[in-house]
Motif scaffolding. Structure first.
Motif, PDB file in Angstrom:
ATOM      1  N   GLY A 156      42.163 -33.742 -75.518  1.00 18.47           N
ATOM      2  CA  GLY A 156      41.790 -35.113 -75.186  1.00 18.47           C
ATOM      3  C   GLY A 156      41.525 -35.921 -76.433  1.00 18.47           C
ATOM      4  O   GLY A 156      40.569 -35.648 -77.156  1.00 18.47           O
ATOM      5  N   GLU A 157      42.360 -36.903 -76.689  1.00 15.19           N
ATOM      6  CA  GLU A 157      42.206 -37.710 -77.898  1.00 15.19           C
ATOM      7  C   GLU A 157      40.877 -38.456 -77.915  1.00 15.19           C
ATOM      8  O   GLU A 157      40.293 -38.662 -78.974  1.00 15.19           O
ATOM      9  CB  GLU A 157      43.371 -38.705 -78.010  1.00 15.19           C
ATOM     10  N   GLU A 158      40.398 -38.878 -76.755  1.00 18.66           N
ATOM     11  CA  GLU A 158      39.159 -39.635 -76.692  1.00 18.66           C
ATOM     12  C   GLU A 158      37.980 -38.789 -76.222  1.00 18.66           C
ATOM     13  O   GLU A 158      36.873 -38.895 -76.744  1.00 18.66           O
ATOM     14  CB  GLU A 158      39.326 -40.843 -75.756  1.00 18.66           C
ATOM     15  N   THR A 159      38.192 -37.943 -75.208  1.00 17.88           N
ATOM     16  CA  THR A 159      37.078 -37.171 -74.656  1.00 17.88           C
ATOM     17  C   THR A 159      36.727 -35.949 -75.489  1.00 17.88           C
ATOM     18  O   THR A 159      35.594 -35.465 -75.428  1.00 17.88           O
ATOM     19  CB  THR A 159      37.396 -36.722 -73.223  1.00 17.88           C
ATOM     20  N   LYS A 160      37.697 -35.404 -76.243  1.00 20.89           N
ATOM     21  CA  LYS A 160      37.456 -34.201 -77.061  1.00 20.89           C
ATOM     22  C   LYS A 160      36.806 -33.101 -76.214  1.00 20.89           C
ATOM     23  O   LYS A 160      35.757 -32.551 -76.544  1.00 20.89           O
ATOM     24  CB  LYS A 160      36.551 -34.528 -78.260  1.00 20.89           C
ATOM     25  N   THR A 161      37.432 -32.784 -75.093  1.00 18.85           N
ATOM     26  CA  THR A 161      36.864 -31.830 -74.149  1.00 18.85           C
ATOM     27  C   THR A 161      37.073 -30.402 -74.636  1.00 18.85           C
ATOM     28  O   THR A 161      38.174 -30.017 -75.014  1.00 18.85           O
ATOM     29  CB  THR A 161      37.517 -32.003 -72.767  1.00 18.85           C
ATOM     30  N   ASP A 162      35.999 -29.618 -74.597  1.00 21.19           N
ATOM     31  CA  ASP A 162      36.066 -28.214 -74.999  1.00 21.19           C
ATOM     32  C   ASP A 162      36.672 -27.381 -73.876  1.00 21.19           C
ATOM     33  O   ASP A 162      36.266 -27.486 -72.710  1.00 21.19           O
ATOM     34  CB  ASP A 162      34.671 -27.678 -75.331  1.00 21.19           C
ATOM     35  N   ILE A 163      37.639 -26.545 -74.247  1.00 22.08           N
ATOM     36  CA  ILE A 163      38.303 -25.645 -73.309  1.00 22.08           C
ATOM     37  C   ILE A 163      38.121 -24.220 -73.814  1.00 22.08           C
ATOM     38  O   ILE A 163      38.256 -23.956 -75.012  1.00 22.08           O
ATOM     39  CB  ILE A 163      39.810 -25.959 -73.190  1.00 22.08           C
ATOM     40  N   ALA A 164      37.791 -23.297 -72.921  1.00 24.86           N
ATOM     41  CA  ALA A 164      37.645 -21.885 -73.282  1.00 24.86           C
ATOM     42  C   ALA A 164      38.615 -21.057 -72.455  1.00 24.86           C
ATOM     43  O   ALA A 164      38.660 -21.191 -71.228  1.00 24.86           O
ATOM     44  CB  ALA A 164      36.211 -21.411 -73.059  1.00 24.86           C
ATOM     45  N   VAL A 165      39.396 -20.226 -73.116  1.00 17.58           N
ATOM     46  CA  VAL A 165      40.326 -19.312 -72.454  1.00 17.58           C
ATOM     47  C   VAL A 165      39.741 -17.910 -72.560  1.00 17.58           C
ATOM     48  O   VAL A 165      39.573 -17.383 -73.659  1.00 17.58           O
ATOM     49  CB  VAL A 165      41.728 -19.368 -73.100  1.00 17.58           C
ATOM     50  N   GLU A 186      41.440  -7.745 -63.122  1.00 14.28           N
ATOM     51  CA  GLU A 186      42.797  -7.451 -62.679  1.00 14.28           C
ATOM     52  C   GLU A 186      43.837  -7.846 -63.713  1.00 14.28           C
ATOM     53  O   GLU A 186      45.032  -7.622 -63.502  1.00 14.28           O
ATOM     54  CB  GLU A 186      43.087  -8.175 -61.360  1.00 14.28           C
ATOM     55  N   GLY A 187      43.403  -8.442 -64.822  1.00 10.88           N
ATOM     56  CA  GLY A 187      44.328  -8.800 -65.883  1.00 10.88           C
ATOM     57  C   GLY A 187      44.683 -10.264 -65.947  1.00 10.88           C
ATOM     58  O   GLY A 187      45.556 -10.657 -66.741  1.00 10.88           O
ATOM     59  N   ARG A 188      44.032 -11.084 -65.150  1.00  6.68           N
ATOM     60  CA  ARG A 188      44.329 -12.511 -65.186  1.00  6.68           C
ATOM     61  C   ARG A 188      43.549 -13.202 -66.300  1.00  6.68           C
ATOM     62  O   ARG A 188      42.667 -12.616 -66.920  1.00  6.68           O
ATOM     63  CB  ARG A 188      44.010 -13.155 -63.837  1.00  6.68           C
ATOM     64  N   ILE A 189      43.875 -14.480 -66.526  1.00  4.30           N
ATOM     65  CA  ILE A 189      43.260 -15.271 -67.599  1.00  4.30           C
ATOM     66  C   ILE A 189      42.496 -16.424 -66.965  1.00  4.30           C
ATOM     67  O   ILE A 189      43.004 -17.108 -66.065  1.00  4.30           O
ATOM     68  CB  ILE A 189      44.326 -15.802 -68.582  1.00  4.30           C
ATOM     69  N   ALA A 190      41.268 -16.639 -67.423  1.00  2.00           N
ATOM     70  CA  ALA A 190      40.426 -17.724 -66.921  1.00  2.00           C
ATOM     71  C   ALA A 190      40.423 -18.876 -67.922  1.00  2.00           C
ATOM     72  O   ALA A 190      40.386 -18.654 -69.132  1.00  2.00           O
ATOM     73  CB  ALA A 190      39.002 -17.238 -66.675  1.00  2.00           C
ATOM     74  N   ILE A 191      40.459 -20.095 -67.404  1.00  2.00           N
ATOM     75  CA  ILE A 191      40.414 -21.298 -68.229  1.00  2.00           C
ATOM     76  C   ILE A 191      39.193 -22.107 -67.794  1.00  2.00           C
ATOM     77  O   ILE A 191      39.134 -22.601 -66.668  1.00  2.00           O
ATOM     78  CB  ILE A 191      41.694 -22.136 -68.076  1.00  2.00           C
ATOM     79  N   LEU A 192      38.228 -22.222 -68.691  1.00  2.00           N
ATOM     80  CA  LEU A 192      36.993 -22.949 -68.403  1.00  2.00           C
ATOM     81  C   LEU A 192      37.035 -24.299 -69.105  1.00  2.00           C
ATOM     82  O   LEU A 192      37.389 -24.382 -70.285  1.00  2.00           O
ATOM     83  CB  LEU A 192      35.771 -22.160 -68.863  1.00  2.00           C
ATOM     84  N   VAL A 193      36.670 -25.346 -68.385  1.00  2.00           N
ATOM     85  CA  VAL A 193      36.709 -26.714 -68.898  1.00  2.00           C
ATOM     86  C   VAL A 193      35.292 -27.263 -68.890  1.00  2.00           C
ATOM     87  O   VAL A 193      34.597 -27.204 -67.861  1.00  2.00           O
ATOM     88  CB  VAL A 193      37.634 -27.604 -68.047  1.00  2.00           C
ATOM     89  N   ASP A 194      34.850 -27.772 -70.025  1.00  2.00           N
ATOM     90  CA  ASP A 194      33.518 -28.364 -70.113  1.00  2.00           C
ATOM     91  C   ASP A 194      33.440 -29.602 -69.229  1.00  2.00           C
ATOM     92  O   ASP A 194      34.321 -30.465 -69.256  1.00  2.00           O
ATOM     93  CB  ASP A 194      33.217 -28.740 -71.567  1.00  2.00           C
ATOM     94  N   GLY A 195      32.382 -29.686 -68.424  1.00  2.00           N
ATOM     95  CA  GLY A 195      32.187 -30.851 -67.571  1.00  2.00           C
ATOM     96  C   GLY A 195      32.565 -30.640 -66.119  1.00  2.00           C
ATOM     97  O   GLY A 195      32.451 -31.569 -65.316  1.00  2.00           O
ATOM     98  N   THR A 196      33.015 -29.435 -65.754  1.00  2.00           N
ATOM     99  CA  THR A 196      33.370 -29.167 -64.362  1.00  2.00           C
ATOM    100  C   THR A 196      32.950 -27.755 -63.991  1.00  2.00           C
ATOM    101  O   THR A 196      33.025 -26.843 -64.819  1.00  2.00           O
ATOM    102  CB  THR A 196      34.884 -29.348 -64.111  1.00  2.00           C
ATOM    103  N   PRO A 197      32.499 -27.538 -62.742  1.00  2.00           N
ATOM    104  CA  PRO A 197      32.089 -26.194 -62.335  1.00  2.00           C
ATOM    105  C   PRO A 197      33.228 -25.338 -61.792  1.00  2.00           C
ATOM    106  O   PRO A 197      32.996 -24.204 -61.367  1.00  2.00           O
ATOM    107  CB  PRO A 197      31.061 -26.475 -61.230  1.00  2.00           C
ATOM    108  N   PHE A 198      34.450 -25.849 -61.791  1.00  2.00           N
ATOM    109  CA  PHE A 198      35.585 -25.112 -61.249  1.00  2.00           C
ATOM    110  C   PHE A 198      36.394 -24.501 -62.389  1.00  2.00           C
ATOM    111  O   PHE A 198      36.904 -25.220 -63.261  1.00  2.00           O
ATOM    112  CB  PHE A 198      36.459 -26.017 -60.386  1.00  2.00           C
ATOM    113  N   VAL A 199      36.520 -23.171 -62.359  1.00  2.00           N
ATOM    114  CA  VAL A 199      37.226 -22.423 -63.392  1.00  2.00           C
ATOM    115  C   VAL A 199      38.615 -22.083 -62.885  1.00  2.00           C
ATOM    116  O   VAL A 199      38.783 -21.654 -61.726  1.00  2.00           O
ATOM    117  CB  VAL A 199      36.454 -21.144 -63.766  1.00  2.00           C
ATOM    118  N   LEU A 200      39.626 -22.259 -63.728  1.00  2.00           N
ATOM    119  CA  LEU A 200      41.012 -21.987 -63.361  1.00  2.00           C
ATOM    120  C   LEU A 200      41.362 -20.534 -63.651  1.00  2.00           C
ATOM    121  O   LEU A 200      40.853 -19.939 -64.610  1.00  2.00           O
ATOM    122  CB  LEU A 200      41.959 -22.914 -64.131  1.00  2.00           C
ATOM    123  N   ILE A 201      42.249 -19.976 -62.833  1.00  2.00           N
ATOM    124  CA  ILE A 201      42.735 -18.609 -63.019  1.00  2.00           C
ATOM    125  C   ILE A 201      44.251 -18.604 -62.946  1.00  2.00           C
ATOM    126  O   ILE A 201      44.839 -19.181 -62.021  1.00  2.00           O
ATOM    127  CB  ILE A 201      42.143 -17.666 -61.940  1.00  2.00           C
TER     128      ILE A 201
END
Length: 516
Positions: free
Chosen positions: A191-200, A263-278
């Motif tokens: 995010g050019e403006e929000t600079k959102t932290d993402i964790a994989v 099970e071998g999947r990858i989680a993507i966590l986004v700062d500012g939301t409680p929903f984690v992607l898989i």
């Protein structure tokens, strides 16, 4: 404001604009670039034995911990510094880090890009007059929501905690479940403006390295001004962007994410939301509940079969009713056929129009119930449905059987554990109704076949979306339509992990037990 030197006047996002030796000029640049925002707190103090060393402490109000700044930074600067600063001013930076600052994480900053990134993330910036180097001290302390019960994935038995909007809280919740050094985290800022932290997050040695690299590559290719919710990421990294079916799974439960990581999947966590992607996400993942694994396998298998059957009803029940009553009346027993047509005797619309009116009315009521205030939304939606349905039947606009069909469809639509797949079924219900109204059961079967073919063509990060059904994997059937006992689930999904597929495999040196 006084004109600033050309080499340092820049937008906050300019690359590698170095700090100046003059503290006054640095403060001017910061105030100009940040628009003199009143939440940027700048405190200047004189430190040292003779009080000649000018130091500036800068933090963002609301993002930094005021108590931590006072106790660990201001007190150290104003009381603990000694006269060595007058003799060796160039070593003040290292002196503070080694002897004075008591915060857990400090790092050097030499340019304004790094300074703004740290400042707007809650860190405290320490700048010195006469030095072109500053310090960013970790003092993050923004107020966040406490860990609470899941709002969208409630269960009768299971952990009562859900993710919050704070990234570090979410990673900690997962680490509480998986206390392994192999649980790795790779960070990104998008995010050019929000600079959102993402964790994989992934488990090294279990996750497929190629899928991990593909996830990171897709994240690196994202170019957008802001990320406000994890769906922004989901929409940009999923495989089939034109498909109505979700190919990225999301959850707000730490135990669900921990189970997917194992099970071998990858989680993507986004700062500012409680929903984690898989990712990768399979079709069966959207039909399985976390509670399935907290009950007896026979009970869970029965519940799953009921859930799958109800989901099928949610998709085809109105279309099946339209096709049979319009084109294939001979399929119904005579008493039932007489009962249905006696109820429809005064209805002025064909079955398709009748079903369309009721389905649209129900969707409007459901959406209204969601958007209304929480205290009155459920009451309005239930009362509205009962009143409108009863009034429509008495007015002769809708038959009572159609109200039953739509009500059954609505109830079955709430069986979906994953809301994303529920939305896809809600939309597909209308094309199937149109095909049934035009061609009867032939049109309905053709529509269902097109949906199945489309599902079989989808992939999620290279993994077939319909596995373990297509391609058929016999071992995968142990955790698909039915659930085998825990001691039978000895392997991980073969197409996802491809490494360390045996669960609980021990180190060769630890396979033997000591017998006393």
């Amino acid at each position: 404001m006084t004109d600033l030197p050309n080499n340092n006047t820049s937008h906050p996002d300019s690359k590698k604009v170095l700090l100046q030796a003059s503290l006054t000029e640095n403060i001017k640049i910061i105030k100009k670039d940040l628009g003199n925002s009143n939440d940027i707190i700048i405190r200047e103090i004189l430190a040292g034995k003779s009080k000649k060393q000018l130091i500036s402490i800068i933090h963002t109000d609301g993002l930094a911990n005021e108590t931590l700044i006072t106790d660990s930074i201001l007190e150290s600067l104003m009381l603990d510094l000694n006269g060595d600063l007058e003799t060796k001013p160039t070593e003040i930076n290292q002196y503070l880090k080694d002897y004075c600052l008591t915060v857990s994480d400090v790092k050097d900053i030499v340019d304004f890009t790094t300074l703004y990134s740290a400042l707007l993330n809650g860190d405290t910036i320490i700048l010195f007059d006469g030095l072109t180097k500053g310090i960013a001290a970790s003092t993050k302390g923004a107020k966040d929501r406490a860990v609470s019960d899941p709002a969208t994935e409630s269960v009768i038995r299971g952990p009562r905690e859900s993710f919050t909007e704070t990234l570090r809280t979410n990673t900690a919740l997962i680490r509480r479940k998986i206390k392994s050094p192999n649980l790795w985290i790779e960070s990104r800022v998008i995010g050019e403006e929000t600079k959102t932290d993402i964790a994989v997050m992934y488990i090294n040695g279990i996750a497929n390295d190629k899928i991990v690299q593909e996830v990171l590559d897709r994240l690196d290719r994202i170019e957008i001004d802001g990320i406000l919710e994890s769906h922004y990421i989901e929409d940009m990294i999923r495989d089939s962007k034109s498909s109505i079916f979700p190919t990225v799974y999301n959850s707000e439960r730490p135990d669900v994410i921990a189970g997917e990581l194992l099970e071998g999947r990858i989680a993507i966590l986004v700062d500012g939301t409680p929903f984690v992607l898989i990712v990768p996400a399979l079709f069966v993942s959207f039909l399985q509940s976390a509670e399935d694994y907290y009950h007896n396998a026979i009970v869970s298998s029965f519940i799953r079969l009921v859930r799958f059957f109800g989901i099928c009803i949610s998709l085809v029940a109105p279309s099946l009713y339209i096709a049979i009553t319009t084109f294939h009346q001979e399929m119904l027993p005579t008493p039932l056929l007489i009962s249905i047509y006696s109820q429809r005797e005064g209805v002025p619309f064909p079955a398709f129009i009748e079903a369309l009116i009721m389905e649209i009315a129900f969707e409007i009521l459901r959406e209204a119930g969601i958007r209304m205030p929480r205290m009155i939304g459920p009451a309005i939606s239930i009362v509205g449905t009962l009143v409108i349905g009863q009034a429509a039947v008495q007015a002769g606009i809708i038959s009572a059987v159609m109200v039953i069909i739509v009500a059954l469809t609505a109830i079955c639509s709430f069986l979906f554990p994953a809301y994303g797949l529920s939305n896809a079924v809600r939309v597909l219900r209308f094309p199937l109704m149109i095909l049934s109204g035009m061609f009867g059961l032939v049109g309905l079967m053709a529509g269902v076949m097109m949906i199945i073919l489309h599902l079989c063509s989808l992939r999620s990060f290279g993994v077939p979306y319909m596995s373990p059904f297509a391609p058929l994997i016999l071992k995968g059937q142990k955790d698909a339509l039915i659930l085998f006992p825990r001691n039978s689930l000895l392997t991980r999904p073969r197409l996802i992990s491809q490494r360390n597929n045996v669960r609980g495999r021990k180190h060769p040196d630890k396979t033997k037990r000591n017998v006393h």
